[in-house]
Motif scaffolding. Structure first.
Motif, PDB file in Angstrom:
ATOM      1  N   ALA A  77       5.238  -1.135 -19.498  1.00 17.36           N
ATOM      2  CA  ALA A  77       5.293  -2.498 -20.052  1.00 17.36           C
ATOM      3  C   ALA A  77       6.370  -3.327 -19.370  1.00 17.36           C
ATOM      4  CB  ALA A  77       5.540  -2.436 -21.558  1.00 17.36           C
ATOM      5  N   GLU A  78       7.472  -2.665 -18.955  1.00 20.22           N
ATOM      6  CA  GLU A  78       8.588  -3.414 -18.359  1.00 20.22           C
ATOM      7  C   GLU A  78       8.477  -3.533 -16.847  1.00 20.22           C
ATOM      8  OE1 GLU A  78      12.004  -1.411 -19.994  1.00 20.22           O
ATOM      9  OE2 GLU A  78      11.265  -1.885 -22.011  1.00 20.22           O
ATOM     10  N   GLY A  79       7.437  -2.929 -16.284  1.00 18.64           N
ATOM     11  CA  GLY A  79       7.268  -3.015 -14.830  1.00 18.64           C
ATOM     12  C   GLY A  79       8.181  -2.080 -14.071  1.00 18.64           C
ATOM     13  N   GLU A  80       8.718  -1.072 -14.766  1.00 22.40           N
ATOM     14  CA  GLU A  80       9.550  -0.059 -14.096  1.00 22.40           C
ATOM     15  C   GLU A  80       8.662   1.091 -13.652  1.00 22.40           C
ATOM     16  OE1 GLU A  80      12.584  -0.429 -13.460  1.00 22.40           O
ATOM     17  OE2 GLU A  80      13.303  -1.913 -14.884  1.00 22.40           O
ATOM     18  N   LEU A  81       9.110   1.823 -12.662  1.00 19.82           N
ATOM     19  CA  LEU A  81       8.348   2.999 -12.282  1.00 19.82           C
ATOM     20  C   LEU A  81       8.579   4.112 -13.299  1.00 19.82           C
ATOM     21  CD1 LEU A  81       8.754   3.219  -8.400  1.00 19.82           C
ATOM     22  CD2 LEU A  81       6.948   2.148  -9.761  1.00 19.82           C
ATOM     23  N   VAL A  82       7.515   4.848 -13.567  1.00 17.69           N
ATOM     24  CA  VAL A  82       7.586   6.019 -14.426  1.00 17.69           C
ATOM     25  C   VAL A  82       8.292   7.120 -13.626  1.00 17.69           C
ATOM     26  CG1 VAL A  82       6.073   7.779 -15.460  1.00 17.69           C
ATOM     27  CG2 VAL A  82       5.507   5.338 -15.689  1.00 17.69           C
ATOM     28  N   PRO A  83       9.147   7.936 -14.269  1.00 21.32           N
ATOM     29  CA  PRO A  83       9.864   8.971 -13.514  1.00 21.32           C
ATOM     30  C   PRO A  83       8.923   9.879 -12.701  1.00 21.32           C
ATOM     31  CG  PRO A  83      10.772   8.771 -15.719  1.00 21.32           C
ATOM     32  CD  PRO A  83       9.557   7.883 -15.675  1.00 21.32           C
ATOM     33  N   ASP A  84       9.396  10.247 -11.515  1.00 26.99           N
ATOM     34  CA  ASP A  84       8.558  10.986 -10.566  1.00 26.99           C
ATOM     35  C   ASP A  84       7.943  12.254 -11.163  1.00 26.99           C
ATOM     36  OD1 ASP A  84       9.020   9.184  -8.503  1.00 26.99           O
ATOM     37  OD2 ASP A  84      10.749  10.267  -7.732  1.00 26.99           O
ATOM     38  N   ASP A  85       8.738  13.022 -11.918  1.00 23.16           N
ATOM     39  CA  ASP A  85       8.208  14.312 -12.399  1.00 23.16           C
ATOM     40  C   ASP A  85       6.999  14.107 -13.306  1.00 23.16           C
ATOM     41  OD1 ASP A  85      10.032  13.138 -14.146  1.00 23.16           O
ATOM     42  OD2 ASP A  85      10.501  15.032 -15.136  1.00 23.16           O
ATOM     43  N   LEU A  86       7.032  13.047 -14.118  1.00 21.96           N
ATOM     44  CA  LEU A  86       5.903  12.803 -15.040  1.00 21.96           C
ATOM     45  C   LEU A  86       4.647  12.407 -14.256  1.00 21.96           C
ATOM     46  CD1 LEU A  86       7.664  10.720 -17.862  1.00 21.96           C
ATOM     47  CD2 LEU A  86       7.177  13.181 -17.802  1.00 21.96           C
ATOM     48  N   VAL A  87       4.843  11.572 -13.232  1.00 23.49           N
ATOM     49  CA  VAL A  87       3.699  11.095 -12.443  1.00 23.49           C
ATOM     50  C   VAL A  87       3.122  12.224 -11.594  1.00 23.49           C
ATOM     51  CG1 VAL A  87       3.022   9.498 -10.611  1.00 23.49           C
ATOM     52  CG2 VAL A  87       4.601   8.750 -12.371  1.00 23.49           C
ATOM     53  N   LEU A  88       4.011  13.004 -10.984  1.00 23.52           N
ATOM     54  CA  LEU A  88       3.545  14.050 -10.064  1.00 23.52           C
ATOM     55  C   LEU A  88       2.638  15.052 -10.768  1.00 23.52           C
ATOM     56  CD1 LEU A  88       6.774  14.427  -7.980  1.00 23.52           C
ATOM     57  CD2 LEU A  88       4.475  14.239  -6.986  1.00 23.52           C
ATOM     58  N   ALA A  89       3.001  15.437 -11.990  1.00 22.60           N
ATOM     59  CA  ALA A  89       2.201  16.439 -12.693  1.00 22.60           C
ATOM     60  C   ALA A  89       0.789  15.916 -12.935  1.00 22.60           C
ATOM     61  CB  ALA A  89       2.872  16.793 -14.018  1.00 22.60           C
ATOM     62  N   VAL A  90       0.704  14.697 -13.447  1.00 21.71           N
ATOM     63  CA  VAL A  90      -0.608  14.165 -13.848  1.00 21.71           C
ATOM     64  C   VAL A  90      -1.464  13.816 -12.621  1.00 21.71           C
ATOM     65  CG1 VAL A  90      -0.021  11.729 -14.203  1.00 21.71           C
ATOM     66  CG2 VAL A  90      -1.661  12.777 -15.678  1.00 21.71           C
ATOM     67  N   ILE A  91      -0.849  13.310 -11.574  1.00 18.91           N
ATOM     68  CA  ILE A  91      -1.625  12.940 -10.381  1.00 18.91           C
ATOM     69  C   ILE A  91      -2.031  14.185  -9.593  1.00 18.91           C
ATOM     70  CG2 ILE A  91      -1.594  11.655  -8.193  1.00 18.91           C
ATOM     71  CD1 ILE A  91      -1.724   9.953 -10.765  1.00 18.91           C
ATOM     72  N   GLY A  92      -1.148  15.173  -9.573  1.00 19.15           N
ATOM     73  CA  GLY A  92      -1.497  16.423  -8.892  1.00 19.15           C
ATOM     74  C   GLY A  92      -2.805  16.986  -9.450  1.00 19.15           C
ATOM     75  N   ARG A  93      -2.908  17.012 -10.765  1.00 22.89           N
ATOM     76  CA  ARG A  93      -4.138  17.531 -11.402  1.00 22.89           C
ATOM     77  C   ARG A  93      -5.342  16.666 -11.041  1.00 22.89           C
ATOM     78  NH1 ARG A  93      -0.693  18.622 -15.802  1.00 22.89           N
ATOM     79  NH2 ARG A  93      -1.163  16.661 -16.833  1.00 22.89           N
ATOM     80  N   ALA A  94      -5.129  15.352 -11.034  1.00 21.58           N
ATOM     81  CA  ALA A  94      -6.252  14.437 -10.741  1.00 21.58           C
ATOM     82  C   ALA A  94      -6.725  14.601  -9.297  1.00 21.58           C
ATOM     83  CB  ALA A  94      -5.826  12.986 -11.004  1.00 21.58           C
ATOM     84  N   VAL A  95      -5.805  14.846  -8.376  1.00 22.39           N
ATOM     85  CA  VAL A  95      -6.196  15.002  -6.965  1.00 22.39           C
ATOM     86  C   VAL A  95      -6.960  16.310  -6.776  1.00 22.39           C
ATOM     87  CG1 VAL A  95      -5.335  15.334  -4.607  1.00 22.39           C
ATOM     88  CG2 VAL A  95      -4.377  13.520  -6.041  1.00 22.39           C
ATOM     89  N   VAL A  96      -6.505  17.356  -7.426  1.00 18.76           N
ATOM     90  CA  VAL A  96      -7.218  18.638  -7.332  1.00 18.76           C
ATOM     91  C   VAL A  96      -8.647  18.447  -7.852  1.00 18.76           C
ATOM     92  CG1 VAL A  96      -7.325  20.992  -8.253  1.00 18.76           C
ATOM     93  CG2 VAL A  96      -5.148  20.071  -7.408  1.00 18.76           C
ATOM     94  N   ALA A  97      -8.793  17.751  -8.974  1.00 21.61           N
ATOM     95  CA  ALA A  97     -10.135  17.505  -9.529  1.00 21.61           C
ATOM     96  C   ALA A  97     -10.954  16.637  -8.574  1.00 21.61           C
ATOM     97  CB  ALA A  97     -10.022  16.828 -10.902  1.00 21.61           C
ATOM     98  N   ALA A  98     -10.301  15.639  -7.977  1.00 22.82           N
ATOM     99  CA  ALA A  98     -11.017  14.731  -7.059  1.00 22.82           C
ATOM    100  C   ALA A  98     -11.589  15.468  -5.864  1.00 22.82           C
ATOM    101  CB  ALA A  98     -10.071  13.620  -6.586  1.00 22.82           C
ATOM    102  N   MET A  99     -10.907  16.534  -5.422  1.00 22.88           N
ATOM    103  CA  MET A  99     -11.364  17.252  -4.226  1.00 22.88           C
ATOM    104  C   MET A  99     -12.771  17.833  -4.408  1.00 22.88           C
ATOM    105  SD  MET A  99      -9.484  16.717  -1.707  1.00 22.88           S
ATOM    106  CE  MET A  99     -10.385  17.826  -0.630  1.00 22.88           C
ATOM    107  N   GLU A 100     -13.209  17.958  -5.650  1.00 16.99           N
ATOM    108  CA  GLU A 100     -14.595  18.403  -5.891  1.00 16.99           C
ATOM    109  C   GLU A 100     -15.591  17.388  -5.326  1.00 16.99           C
ATOM    110  OE1 GLU A 100     -15.453  20.373  -9.413  1.00 16.99           O
ATOM    111  OE2 GLU A 100     -13.751  21.608  -8.746  1.00 16.99           O
ATOM    112  N   THR A 101     -15.142  16.133  -5.150  1.00 17.27           N
ATOM    113  CA  THR A 101     -16.029  15.116  -4.578  1.00 17.27           C
ATOM    114  C   THR A 101     -15.902  15.102  -3.050  1.00 17.27           C
ATOM    115  OG1 THR A 101     -14.366  13.320  -4.663  1.00 17.27           O
ATOM    116  CG2 THR A 101     -15.717  13.646  -6.630  1.00 17.27           C
ATOM    117  N   GLY A 102     -15.089  16.001  -2.514  1.00 16.91           N
ATOM    118  CA  GLY A 102     -14.948  16.100  -1.053  1.00 16.91           C
ATOM    119  C   GLY A 102     -13.805  15.269  -0.505  1.00 16.91           C
TER     120      GLY A 102
END
Ligand code: AMP
Length: 192
Positions: free
Chosen positions: A54-79
């Motif tokens: 809401a304040e336009g600040e970046l979310v701390p790296d550790d929180l983002v890395l965990a959630v995006i890491g999972r999303a990228v692994v799932a995305a790789m199923e699309t090649g």
């Protein structure tokens, strides 16, 4: 195809991200969308990140890395994947690169959507009428997000320039022109 989209808020990452993911048949992984879904659903992660978003600040790296890491692994199923809004700090870029290299899934190219700040601000102010986004609602937050981009994300350009994957795109043009320019450039560089 594995792509990373970099650019200031308002550069058109979302618009181009959807189209490019569709064109290349890969999943569109938008870190902001994923974080906003968590906020809307009131998940534990959503509760931790809501104020930063809401304040336009970046979310701390550790929180983002965990959630995006999972999303990228799932995305790789699309090649492949089309990453939109991640990485946004040098620490994120370095950790993502280490993990992706290990899995042999590093990005083929990093597209920098380049727009002047004033064009970005104008687009975000226009978008605020319909986006319903907490971080589009105030001009101060919009301007702050641009400052955060310049101080935290801009240094990534050098990181990707050094390894030869950076492609700069003039993103001030109308969306169809930007899209055609990106596809043409990728075809030439990658034979995609
Ligand atoms: P976006 O939809 O990409 O403009 O992102 C909206 C907001 O989500 C940002 O202003 C940050 O608060 C948060 N966010 C999105 N991606 C990241 C990221 N890679 N690192 C930290 N915060 C992020």
């Amino acid at each position: 195809m594995r792509l990373i989209l970099l650019g200031a808020p308002g550069a058109g990452k979302g618009t181009q991200g959807v189209r490019l993911a569709d064109h290349y048949g890969v999943a569109h992984v938008a870190s902001g969308d994923i974080l906003r879904e968590h906020v809307a659903e009131g998940t534990p992660l959503g509760k931790r990140v809501a104020a930063y978003v809401a304040e336009g600040e970046l979310v701390p790296d550790d929180l983002v890395l965990a959630v995006i890491g999972r999303a990228v692994v799932a995305a790789m199923e699309t090649g492949g994947y089309l990453l939109d809004g991640f990485p946004r700090t040098l620490a994120q870029a370095k950790q993502a690169y280490a993990a992706a290299t290990q899995g042999d899934i590093a990005a083929d190219a990093v597209l920098f959507l380049d727009v002047p700040d004033e064009v970005a601000v104008e687009r975000l102010v226009d978008r605020s009428a319909t986006s319903g986004r907490s971080d589009d609602a105030s001009i101060d937050v919009i301007r702050h997000r641009l400052e955060v981009f310049h101080s935290q994300t801009y240094p990534l350009l050098d990181f990707y320039r050094q390894d030869g994957r950076l492609v700069t795109i003039d993103a001030g043009a109308p969306p169809d022109e930007v899209f055609d320019g990106i596809v043409r450039t990728l075809d030439e560089r990658l034979g995609a």
